[in-house]
Design a protein around this motif. Structure first.
Motif, mmCIF file in Angstrom:
data_model
loop_
_atom_site.group_PDB
_atom_site.id
_atom_site.type_symbol
_atom_site.label_atom_id
_atom_site.label_comp_id
_atom_site.label_asym_id
_atom_site.label_seq_id
_atom_site.Cartn_x
_atom_site.Cartn_y
_atom_site.Cartn_z
ATOM 1 N N GLU A 190 0.848 -1.199 0.013
ATOM 2 C CA GLU A 190 0.187 -0.011 -0.046
ATOM 3 C C GLU A 190 1.159 1.268 0.055
ATOM 4 N N GLU A 193 2.315 1.720 -3.297
ATOM 5 C CA GLU A 193 1.340 2.515 -4.387
ATOM 6 C C GLU A 193 1.145 3.922 -3.990
ATOM 7 N N GLU A 194 0.948 4.235 -2.697
ATOM 8 C CA GLU A 194 0.847 5.565 -2.386
ATOM 9 C C GLU A 194 2.007 6.579 -2.730
ATOM 10 N N THR A 195 3.351 6.070 -2.813
ATOM 11 C CA THR A 195 4.397 6.745 -3.074
ATOM 12 C C THR A 195 4.591 6.973 -4.319
ATOM 13 N N GLU A 198 2.125 9.320 -5.787
ATOM 14 C CA GLU A 198 2.605 10.695 -5.370
ATOM 15 C C GLU A 198 3.612 11.401 -6.228
#
Length: 278
Positions: A190, A193-195, A198
């Motif tokens: 997760e 995926e977020e990094t 961004e």
């Protein structure tokens, strides 16, 4: 399936062409070098025969893309005129060496603003880079940083800020250990995926041309830059596996800067990457 391009930062001791031999021995097919000792301003000279051997060996063995890492002394963000001048001169020698060697990328840290402030430091870095005469076929990559002290590059906004300010065509290099130390949690699927989302939103994944793939000996957000073996640091196996198999990252070449300790070398880490890549 996309071919995995992975290698390491190889020594040029005895001649720059030796880096190709060492890389092949380690099981890599792309990599990074210094062109001189990174702790001094003196670049020395790479003779024409060594240039030819490096280019020929790389071509014959399908090794690449290579990236040159600039001197640790370079500080593009500095407000100090003398250090700025030396940094620009050093970077010019790096991009010229890259042109001779057929290396497409020169990687550089932004450096520390040392009191100029974030915006002032980014202004300084962009204007310093604009003074370079970069040969066709060579691109400067701005590297993400762990962000300790007044060093810039710890936030993706810093990378984007320099790209936005600079008339030069720049791209970026993401160091996984640096990003993790700077506060981007890469230890879970997760988090990866977020990094990546961004990075795409702030900088644009089209600008991500290289990755320094390193695990971290220190926790997320500590701003402490110390590399660990792949899957054995605090990013760990889950994070590294998720990063290596992220659909948007599979084409990006990887250079390891992992330690040589506990009986584990670049060869061990390159093999580990191959095992974690589906």
């Amino acid at each position: 399936m996309t071919e995995l391009r992975v290698g390491a930062h190889e020594s040029i001791a005895g001649g720059v062409s030796n880096a190709v031999d060492d890389l092949l021995e380690d099981g890599g097919n792309c990599g990074q070098i210094f062109t001189h000792s990174p702790q001094v301003w003196n670049h020395g000279e790479i003779d024409d025969e060594e240039v030819e051997r490096f280019r020929k060996s790389s071509d014959e063995n399908d090794v690449g893309p290579w990236v040159i890492h600039s001197s640790y002394l370079v500080n593009l963000c500095t407000p100090k005129d003398d250090l700025r001048r030396k940094s620009i001169e050093s970077m010019q020698k790096e991009v010229d060496a890259a042109d001779r060697l057929g290396v497409p990328y020169v990687n550089v840290h932004l450096g520390a603003h040392t009191g100029a402030g974030v915006e002032g430091g980014l202004d300084n870095a962009a204007s310093a880079l604009e003074e370079l005469d970069v040969p066709n076929g060579v691109t400067v990559l701005v590297e993400s940083d762990a962000g300790s002290g007044t060093k810039l590059g710890g936030e993706f906004e810093h990378l984007a800020g320099v790209l936005d300010r600079c008339d030069l065509d720049l791209d970026v290099c993401l160091d996984t250990a640096h990003a993790f130390a700077a506060g981007y949690d890469l230890s879970t699927a997760e988090g990866v995926e977020e990094t990546v989302a961004e990075l795409d939103d702030v900088v644009g994944l089209e600008h991500l041309k290289y990755v320094h793939l390193n695990d971290s000996k220190h926790a997320c957000g500590t701003h402490k830059d110390e590399h660990a073996h792949i899957g054995e640091g605090l990013i760990g196996e889950e994070g590294m596996r998720a990063f290596l198999n992220h659909e948007d990252l599979r084409c990006v070449p990887l250079a390891l800067e992992t330690p040589t300790e506990n009986g584990k070398s670049f060869a061990w880490n390159i093999q580990r990457v191959k095992e974690l890549r589906d």
